[in-house]
Motif scaffolding. Structure first.
Motif, PDB file in Angstrom:
ATOM      1  N   MET A 182       0.831  -1.200   0.000  1.00 31.46           N
ATOM      2  CA  MET A 182       0.000   0.000   0.000  1.00 31.46           C
ATOM      3  C   MET A 182       0.873   1.261   0.000  1.00 31.46           C
ATOM      4  SD  MET A 182      -2.685   0.871   2.884  1.00 31.46           S
ATOM      5  CE  MET A 182      -3.522   2.355   2.935  1.00 31.46           C
ATOM      6  N   GLU A 183       0.509   2.211  -0.840  1.00 32.67           N
ATOM      7  CA  GLU A 183       1.289   3.446  -0.987  1.00 32.67           C
ATOM      8  C   GLU A 183       0.842   4.480   0.040  1.00 32.67           C
ATOM      9  OE1 GLU A 183       3.703   4.578  -3.391  1.00 32.67           O
ATOM     10  OE2 GLU A 183       3.942   2.395  -3.563  1.00 32.67           O
ATOM     11  N   PHE A 184       1.788   5.030   0.793  1.00 29.45           N
ATOM     12  CA  PHE A 184       1.409   6.173   1.613  1.00 29.45           C
ATOM     13  C   PHE A 184       2.575   7.122   1.761  1.00 29.45           C
ATOM     14  CE2 PHE A 184       3.271   4.293   5.354  1.00 29.45           C
ATOM     15  CZ  PHE A 184       3.033   2.944   5.196  1.00 29.45           C
ATOM     16  N   LYS A 185       2.234   8.362   2.124  1.00 26.90           N
ATOM     17  CA  LYS A 185       3.237   9.422   2.216  1.00 26.90           C
ATOM     18  C   LYS A 185       3.353   9.898   3.650  1.00 26.90           C
ATOM     19  CE  LYS A 185       2.289  11.393  -2.297  1.00 26.90           C
ATOM     20  NZ  LYS A 185       1.272  12.236  -2.870  1.00 26.90           N
ATOM     21  N   PHE A 186       4.575  10.280   4.039  1.00 24.62           N
ATOM     22  CA  PHE A 186       4.800  10.846   5.363  1.00 24.62           C
ATOM     23  C   PHE A 186       4.979  12.341   5.234  1.00 24.62           C
ATOM     24  CE2 PHE A 186       6.440   6.529   5.988  1.00 24.62           C
ATOM     25  CZ  PHE A 186       5.806   6.201   7.173  1.00 24.62           C
ATOM     26  N   ARG A 187       4.455  13.079   6.195  1.00 23.12           N
ATOM     27  CA  ARG A 187       4.768  14.503   6.249  1.00 23.12           C
ATOM     28  C   ARG A 187       4.600  15.002   7.678  1.00 23.12           C
ATOM     29  NH1 ARG A 187       0.266  17.730   6.446  1.00 23.12           N
ATOM     30  NH2 ARG A 187      -1.692  16.722   5.900  1.00 23.12           N
ATOM     31  N   LEU A 188       5.265  16.146   7.938  1.00 24.54           N
ATOM     32  CA  LEU A 188       5.165  16.795   9.233  1.00 24.54           C
ATOM     33  C   LEU A 188       3.837  17.550   9.285  1.00 24.54           C
ATOM     34  CD1 LEU A 188       7.016  17.309  11.734  1.00 24.54           C
ATOM     35  CD2 LEU A 188       7.900  19.306  10.520  1.00 24.54           C
ATOM     36  N   LEU A 189       3.137  17.453  10.391  1.00 25.04           N
ATOM     37  CA  LEU A 189       1.890  18.204  10.532  1.00 25.04           C
ATOM     38  C   LEU A 189       2.219  19.701  10.563  1.00 25.04           C
ATOM     39  CD1 LEU A 189      -1.185  17.392  11.279  1.00 25.04           C
ATOM     40  CD2 LEU A 189      -0.568  18.235  13.538  1.00 25.04           C
ATOM     41  N   GLU A 190       1.489  20.478   9.781  1.00 25.84           N
ATOM     42  CA  GLU A 190       1.723  21.934   9.740  1.00 25.84           C
ATOM     43  C   GLU A 190       1.244  22.552  11.060  1.00 25.84           C
ATOM     44  OE1 GLU A 190       3.033  23.404   7.104  1.00 25.84           O
ATOM     45  OE2 GLU A 190       2.966  21.665   5.778  1.00 25.84           O
TER      46      GLU A 190
END
Ligand code: ACO
Ligand code: ACO
Length: 152
Positions: free
Chosen positions: A1-9
């Protein structure tokens, strides 16, 4: 499964329901959020996982909260969140990453040790001291925090 990580704004609302899966105290969750960095994993614009990293001592970072949405648990996403947290801690120049969980959290202890963490100590009665209500899991009371760490 494809997912992306990012920092919460900073202006974004944190995924509180998800964070509360890992810690029933909203007060402690808000405290971690104010002091740490919250990372989210999303797939098709839906948030499916979260973790919060906190610098606790020089060169030491702790995963203070980690959770996967209930309908996505058991598919290997938790393991991927931990791998990403380890990489992020290295980028933040940490030499050690730590995590703690309850004595009753058998699955979490299994997962963290499979990811390379080793038990370093026990904070006796942590959950009795910091939570108003008794917590039960897997048929046993959660009283003590098992502390684990991994050298990066
Ligand atoms: N018993 C035995 N093994 C388990 C269990 C369990 N209850 N849960 C997971 N595992 C194993 C899996 O079988 C898998 O092992 P494998 O690769 O050998 O098959 C491994 O652990 C990884 O499982 P994932 O599918 O990656 O884990 P998942 O995506 O479900 O995420 C998590 C794990 C984050 C603990 C998730 O279940 C969750 O959100 N739980 C509720 C919140 C929570 O308890 N968070 C941690 C609190 S402690 C803290 O936040 C610092
Ligand atoms: N995962 C989760 N729960 C388990 C597991 C497991 N691997 N094994 C047992 N349980 C649970 C059972 O579900 C049960 O809980 P419940 O009453 O809520 O359903 C509870 O533990 C008791 O299970 P029993 O059936 O009474 O345990 P058993 O008769 O299998 O005896 C023992 C346990 C002695 C550990 C046995 O499995 C054994 O001989 N294992 C090999 C030898 C061993 O490991 N001995 C201990 C080494 S440490 C020492 O000797 C000090």
């Amino acid at each position: 499964m494809e997912f992306k990580f990012r920092l919460l704004e900073p202006a974004e609302e944190p995924p509180i329901d998800l964070l509360l899966l890992a810690d029933p105290s909203e007060k402690l969750v808000r405290d971690y959020l104010s002091r740490g960095s919250c990372y989210i994993a999303s797939s098709s614009n839906e948030i499916i996982g979260v973790f919060v990293l906190l610098k606790t001592r020089p060169e030491t970072i702790e995963i203070v909260n980690i959770a996967v949405r209930e309908d996505y648990q058991g598919k290997g996403i938790g393991r991927k969140l931990i791998e990403f947290a380890k990489e992020q801690a290295k980028r933040d120049k940490a030499k050690t990453i730590e995590i703690g969980t309850g004595n009753s959290s058998i699955g979490q202890l299994y997962l963290y040790q499979k990811c390379g963490f080793r038990i370093t100590g026990i904070d006796r009665d942590f959950f009795v001291r910091h939570y108003d209500e008794a917590i039960y899991e897997n048929g046993i009371q959660c009283r003590d925090m098992i502390r684990l760490s991994l050298d990066l």
